[in-house]
Design an enzyme around this catalytic site. Sequence first.
Site, PDB file in Angstrom:
ATOM      1  N   ASP A  82       0.819  -1.216   0.000  1.00  0.00           N
ATOM      2  CA  ASP A  82       0.000   0.000   0.000  1.00  0.00           C
ATOM      3  C   ASP A  82       0.856   1.271   0.000  1.00  0.00           C
ATOM      4  O   ASP A  82       1.847   1.347   0.727  1.00  0.00           O
ATOM      5  CB  ASP A  82      -0.887  -0.051   1.263  1.00  0.00           C
ATOM      6  CG  ASP A  82      -2.165   0.726   1.105  1.00  0.00           C
ATOM      7  OD1 ASP A  82      -2.609   0.907  -0.052  1.00  0.00           O
ATOM      8  OD2 ASP A  82      -2.743   1.142   2.120  1.00  0.00           O
ATOM      9  N   VAL A 238      -9.303  -0.510   4.235  1.00  0.00           N
ATOM     10  CA  VAL A 238      -9.643  -0.305   5.643  1.00  0.00           C
ATOM     11  C   VAL A 238      -8.368  -0.535   6.461  1.00  0.00           C
ATOM     12  O   VAL A 238      -7.854  -1.649   6.510  1.00  0.00           O
ATOM     13  CB  VAL A 238     -10.732  -1.297   6.105  1.00  0.00           C
ATOM     14  CG1 VAL A 238     -11.138  -0.988   7.544  1.00  0.00           C
ATOM     15  CG2 VAL A 238     -11.942  -1.258   5.174  1.00  0.00           C
ATOM     16  N   THR A 240      -7.183   2.090   9.471  1.00  0.00           N
ATOM     17  CA  THR A 240      -7.237   2.661  10.831  1.00  0.00           C
ATOM     18  C   THR A 240      -8.106   1.814  11.767  1.00  0.00           C
ATOM     19  O   THR A 240      -7.752   1.601  12.926  1.00  0.00           O
ATOM     20  CB  THR A 240      -7.775   4.104  10.755  1.00  0.00           C
ATOM     21  OG1 THR A 240      -6.947   4.835   9.849  1.00  0.00           O
ATOM     22  CG2 THR A 240      -7.758   4.781  12.107  1.00  0.00           C
TER      23      THR A 240
END
Length: 291
Positions: A82, A238, A240
């Site tokens: 990411d 997703v 956090t």
Amino acid sequence: MSIVNAKEIMVEAAKGKYAIGAFNITNLAQFEAVIDAAVEKRAPVIVQTSVKPSKFYGRDVMVAVFRALAEAAPVPVCLHLDHCTDIEYCKLCADAGYTNIMIDASKQPYDENIRQTKEVVEYCHSVGDISVEGELGTVSGVEDQVKVAEDEAALANPTQAVEFVEKTGLDIFAPAIGTAHGVYKTKNPKVDFERLDQINKLMNGKTIKTPLVVHGGTGLPDDYVKRLLECGGAKFNVSTELKHTLIDTAFNYVTAKREEYDPGKIDAAVRDAIRGVVGRWIDMLGSAGKA
Ligand SMILES: [Zn+2]
């Protein structure tokens, strides 16, 4: 069973109007929990690591864990790197066996973003069946979410987005539409649904060419997620929420059982809690039963 890249499962998702959950993990308990939840729900899934945990454990260790867990799982699993801003590290992770790479050159001037993204796409396609994600515009942190969302220039321009994808040969695309990383400070974050819809129609109107990614999934209201699915979001990131779940669960466990000294039980509590979070997302994204 199947190690896949992101594009192949996202094309199916885009056709079926559901999305693949893409979950950022930082340790083994989370890694297992994401795959367990996907197996339980019979859903294709993407496990993501940002650059930091990838370097902390080492990319080869991440890939070894990925292969061991994915090969034993009866659902398709992708391992995604990411927001990597370093071309060389993108290439190293492709070599190591990550199956989707995100080169994030979105802070660079437009032409430089094209150049860097194209270089990573060409490399990944030459070494294996690896898909590549790129970004255009600014996906902010929540501190700047409203400011960015109100600034036309910071969001992905639809015509430019089409050109960007054509010039780079990108497999999957993350346009900035106002979603943000972190926990939204308002119940009604400002998100440009129309923009995603318009980009999707231009890019994937006739056939699904370049499925779209929505960053900043944590804390998006359920009805926002539903609208974003309708507008073409085929992968939701997703991160956090998993981090908070890990830390809160471990903290609460240790606080309640301060004298226990059994780390395996903390890991098990974390794994169960993360499995619950991931399962809820899979249901919301409509990918349950699609594997
Ligand atoms: Zn992101």
